[in-house]
Design an enzyme around this catalytic site. Structure first.
Site, short mmCIF file in Angstrom:
data_model
loop_
_atom_site.label_atom_id
_atom_site.label_comp_id
_atom_site.label_asym_id
_atom_site.label_seq_id
_atom_site.Cartn_x
_atom_site.Cartn_y
_atom_site.Cartn_z
N LEU A 1 38.23 44.50 36.90
CA LEU A 1 38.92 45.21 37.97
C LEU A 1 37.99 45.27 39.17
O LEU A 1 36.77 45.40 39.01
CB LEU A 1 39.29 46.64 37.54
CG LEU A 1 40.35 46.82 36.45
CD1 LEU A 1 40.50 48.30 36.12
CD2 LEU A 1 41.68 46.23 36.88
N ASP A 2 38.54 45.18 40.36
CA ASP A 2 37.73 45.33 41.56
C ASP A 2 37.05 46.70 41.56
O ASP A 2 37.53 47.65 40.93
CB ASP A 2 38.59 45.20 42.82
CG ASP A 2 39.23 43.83 42.94
OD1 ASP A 2 38.66 42.86 42.39
OD2 ASP A 2 40.29 43.72 43.58
N ARG A 3 35.96 46.80 42.29
CA ARG A 3 35.18 48.05 42.31
C ARG A 3 36.05 49.27 42.62
O ARG A 3 35.95 50.30 41.96
CB ARG A 3 34.06 47.94 43.35
CG ARG A 3 33.20 49.19 43.45
CD ARG A 3 32.20 49.09 44.58
NE ARG A 3 32.88 49.01 45.87
CZ ARG A 3 32.26 48.82 47.04
NH1 ARG A 3 30.95 48.65 47.05
NH2 ARG A 3 32.95 48.76 48.16
N THR B 1 39.33 49.57 42.41
CA THR B 1 40.57 49.67 41.63
C THR B 1 40.25 50.45 40.36
O THR B 1 39.29 50.14 39.66
CB THR B 1 41.12 48.28 41.28
OG1 THR B 1 41.45 47.58 42.48
CG2 THR B 1 42.38 48.40 40.42
N ARG C 1 46.60 42.35 45.52
CA ARG C 1 46.33 42.69 46.92
C ARG C 1 46.77 41.56 47.85
O ARG C 1 47.36 41.80 48.91
CB ARG C 1 44.84 43.01 47.08
CG ARG C 1 44.39 44.19 46.24
CD ARG C 1 42.88 44.23 46.05
NE ARG C 1 42.18 44.45 47.31
CZ ARG C 1 40.86 44.37 47.43
NH1 ARG C 1 40.11 44.06 46.37
NH2 ARG C 1 40.29 44.58 48.59
#
Length: 316
Positions: A147-149, A151, A246
């Site tokens: 997961l992105d930082r 998110t 996104r």
């Protein structure tokens, strides 16, 4: 090890990939990174550089285009000893047993140590909680998906190699189910599918974009609620490209609120990160073979934003 930068082969894993007949002439490093979610493109490039990849029996360059029917052989070295530090960082553990762990990652936490983020990552926390976790080398991250930082939400962790193989196979076969909640600007149709290839943005290589020569990517969404000019969506991934949700929602014309890269420059909502949360994860347990489902409620910062929108709507 016999020399700096070389990988000592102790118990190497052999893999064979046959290029499918419908595959286009894509670079071998990009093709393999897409075919093997547990390896990043940089890791594939390193394997190629050190001679651990054969393309029809010969050592290729990373830029070698693949052709349908070609046979690619990979030797995956064992984990490389690292200087990773176990840190007793609190974790929200949704589920754990001897095979897997499901973590509810908070926003702001980086998954892997990297330049600029050597400490305080999810990996550092996992090493403290699970000292025997098969995560020791950069080629065996132990984490099945990322997961992105900024998110938040659910991640599954493989606690040993057999579990890792099972979960990676599920990802490749698209049997693992991941559902997110996202708040976007605008009012999209009630349901929809975004089928658009994703690759590096030619105008900014640090960003991803919908591009003609990108990797296939498909996202499904369903409208959950509307608040004036904002909409809460349930989003399901069919593929797992970098920044896929996104990028796809921006491409559709409904950017995620708070997204510093793909969102609007200004928002009337006070949110320090993108409104994107991995709320549901479904998978087949590697040992029991049973389907398991996990959920994580919206964190407090996102709930506050929704309450603000609900309050605004009640005044109009």
């Amino acid at each position: 090890m016999s020399g700096e930068g070389e990988i000592e082969l102790l118990e190497a894993e052999e893999r064979v990939v046959v290029v499918p007949p419908t595959q286009t002439a894509e670079r071998i490093d990009r093709f393999l990174a897409g075919a093997m979610p547990d390896l990043s493109r940089a890791q594939v490039q390193r394997l190629i550089e050190q001679g651990f990849v054969l393309y029809d029996g010969r050592s290729p360059r990373a830029s070698q285009p693949v052709r349908p029917g070609a046979v690619i052989q990979l030797t995956i070295p064992p984990p490389i000893p690292t200087e990773l530090v176990a840190e007793p960082i609190p974790l929200d553990v949704v589920y754990e047993d001897a095979d897997i762990a499901v973590i509810n990652k908070p926003a702001g936490m980086v998954v892997h140590p990297a330049p600029g983020h050597p400490r305080g990552t999810l990996v550092n926390a996992l090493l403290a909680r699970y000292p025997d976790l098969a995560i020791g080398g950069e080629l065996r991250p132990g984490i099945v998906h990322r997961l992105d930082r900024d998110t938040s939400g659910l991640l599954v962790i493989a606690r040993h190699d057999q579990a890792m193989r099972s979960l990676v196979d599920q990802q490749q076969a698209r049997r693992m189910r991941k559902i997110y909640q996202a708040l976007v600007i605008g009012r999209p149709p009630e349901t929809g599918t975004i089928d658009a290839p994703i690759g590096r943005d030619p105008r900014d290589r640090l960003r991803m974009a919908v591009v003609p020569d990108g990797r296939p990517a498909r996202t499904h969404y369903r409208l959950l609620d509307t608040f004036g000019d904002y909409s809460l969506l349930e989003v399901q991934l069919e593929t797992g490209r970098t920044h896929q949700i996104r990028v796809h929602l921006r491409h559709l014309g409904y950017p995620i609120v708070g997204d510093p890269v793909y969102g609007p420059r200004r928002s009337h909502l006070h949110l320090s990160r993108q409104f994107l949360h991995a709320a549901y994860l479904g998978l087949v347990h590697p040992r029991s073979g049973r389907w398991q489902e996990f959920t994580a409620p919206l964190p407090a910062d996102l709930q506050i934003v929704l309450r603000q929108l609900q309050d605004r709507a009640s005044y109009h």
